[in-house]
Design a protein around this motif. Structure first.
Motif, PDB file in Angstrom:
ATOM      1  N   TYR A   6      61.069 -15.888  69.412  1.00 20.36           N
ATOM      2  CA  TYR A   6      61.741 -15.663  68.329  1.00 20.36           C
ATOM      3  C   TYR A   6      62.065 -14.380  67.684  1.00 20.36           C
ATOM      4  O   TYR A   6      61.190 -13.461  67.734  1.00 20.36           O
ATOM      5  N   ARG A   7      63.204 -13.886  67.399  1.00 23.70           N
ATOM      6  CA  ARG A   7      63.392 -12.811  67.054  1.00 23.70           C
ATOM      7  C   ARG A   7      63.830 -12.656  65.663  1.00 23.70           C
ATOM      8  O   ARG A   7      64.972 -13.342  65.214  1.00 23.70           O
ATOM      9  N   ILE A   8      63.568 -11.593  64.714  1.00 22.54           N
ATOM     10  CA  ILE A   8      63.938 -11.544  63.496  1.00 22.54           C
ATOM     11  C   ILE A   8      65.165 -10.503  63.265  1.00 22.54           C
ATOM     12  O   ILE A   8      65.089  -9.498  63.918  1.00 22.54           O
ATOM     13  N   VAL A   9      66.116 -11.085  62.553  1.00 25.70           N
ATOM     14  CA  VAL A   9      67.408 -10.475  62.645  1.00 25.70           C
ATOM     15  C   VAL A   9      67.936 -10.334  61.304  1.00 25.70           C
ATOM     16  O   VAL A   9      67.370 -11.355  60.346  1.00 25.70           O
ATOM     17  N   GLY A  14      70.475 -11.676  54.168  1.00 24.06           N
ATOM     18  CA  GLY A  14      69.204 -11.566  54.239  1.00 24.06           C
ATOM     19  C   GLY A  14      68.587 -11.591  55.569  1.00 24.06           C
ATOM     20  O   GLY A  14      69.051 -10.740  56.450  1.00 24.06           O
ATOM     21  N   TRP A  15      67.388 -12.315  55.877  1.00 21.44           N
ATOM     22  CA  TRP A  15      66.662 -12.217  57.201  1.00 21.44           C
ATOM     23  C   TRP A  15      66.571 -13.655  57.666  1.00 21.44           C
ATOM     24  O   TRP A  15      66.503 -14.721  56.875  1.00 21.44           O
ATOM     25  N   SER A  24      67.818 -19.533  62.111  1.00 19.07           N
ATOM     26  CA  SER A  24      67.157 -20.246  60.902  1.00 19.07           C
ATOM     27  C   SER A  24      67.844 -20.318  59.787  1.00 19.07           C
ATOM     28  O   SER A  24      68.818 -19.540  59.711  1.00 19.07           O
ATOM     29  N   GLU A  25      67.358 -20.898  58.730  1.00 20.38           N
ATOM     30  CA  GLU A  25      67.912 -20.590  57.515  1.00 20.38           C
ATOM     31  C   GLU A  25      67.510 -19.233  57.203  1.00 20.38           C
ATOM     32  O   GLU A  25      66.944 -18.337  57.867  1.00 20.38           O
ATOM     33  N   THR A  26      68.204 -18.567  56.042  1.00 19.73           N
ATOM     34  CA  THR A  26      68.140 -17.343  55.669  1.00 19.73           C
ATOM     35  C   THR A  26      66.973 -17.109  54.552  1.00 19.73           C
ATOM     36  O   THR A  26      66.899 -18.002  53.714  1.00 19.73           O
ATOM     37  N   PHE A  27      66.090 -16.187  54.981  1.00 19.19           N
ATOM     38  CA  PHE A  27      65.042 -15.778  53.993  1.00 19.19           C
ATOM     39  C   PHE A  27      65.475 -14.430  53.291  1.00 19.19           C
ATOM     40  O   PHE A  27      66.274 -13.601  53.706  1.00 19.19           O
ATOM     41  N   ALA A  32      59.208 -12.799  55.000  1.00 19.09           N
ATOM     42  CA  ALA A  32      59.240 -14.348  54.834  1.00 19.09           C
ATOM     43  C   ALA A  32      59.817 -14.795  56.114  1.00 19.09           C
ATOM     44  O   ALA A  32      59.445 -15.875  56.614  1.00 19.09           O
ATOM     45  N   ALA A  33      60.919 -14.109  56.785  1.00 22.44           N
ATOM     46  CA  ALA A  33      61.355 -14.779  58.065  1.00 22.44           C
ATOM     47  C   ALA A  33      60.514 -14.769  59.028  1.00 22.44           C
ATOM     48  O   ALA A  33      60.358 -15.629  59.908  1.00 22.44           O
TER      49      ALA A  33
END
Length: 79
Positions: A6-9, A14-15, A24-27, A32-33
């Motif tokens: 899983y990569r945080i982008v 947002g994130w 995923s949904e946007t955080f 939070a992401a």
């Protein structure tokens, strides 16, 4: 053993976390992401019961396979 990451982008103002080409949904925040990605990563590791699955191939043949509920992927979170 399958390895998934899983990569945080940054995403949509947002994130988000991303697996392959799926977001995923946007955080609102990176933290939070990341927390959501860690939770999703942990859920991937939970064993389940063995089951039989059926699917149709492109040529119309039906395939039945036994899915091992304990064969879970290794997961990581980056970012």
């Amino acid at each position: 053993m399958v390895q998934i990451t899983y990569r945080i982008v940054e995403h949509d103002g947002g994130w988000a976390y991303k697996l392959g080409e799926t977001f995923s949904e946007t955080f609102a925040t990176h933290d939070a992401a990341r927390a959501a990605a860690v939770a999703a990563s942990r859920e991937q590791k939970v064993s389940d019961e063995d089951a039989f699955i059926e699917y149709e191939e492109a040529d119309g043949r039906w395939i039945t396979e036994r899915a091992d509920g304990h064969d879970r992927p290794e997961t990581t979170v980056e970012g």
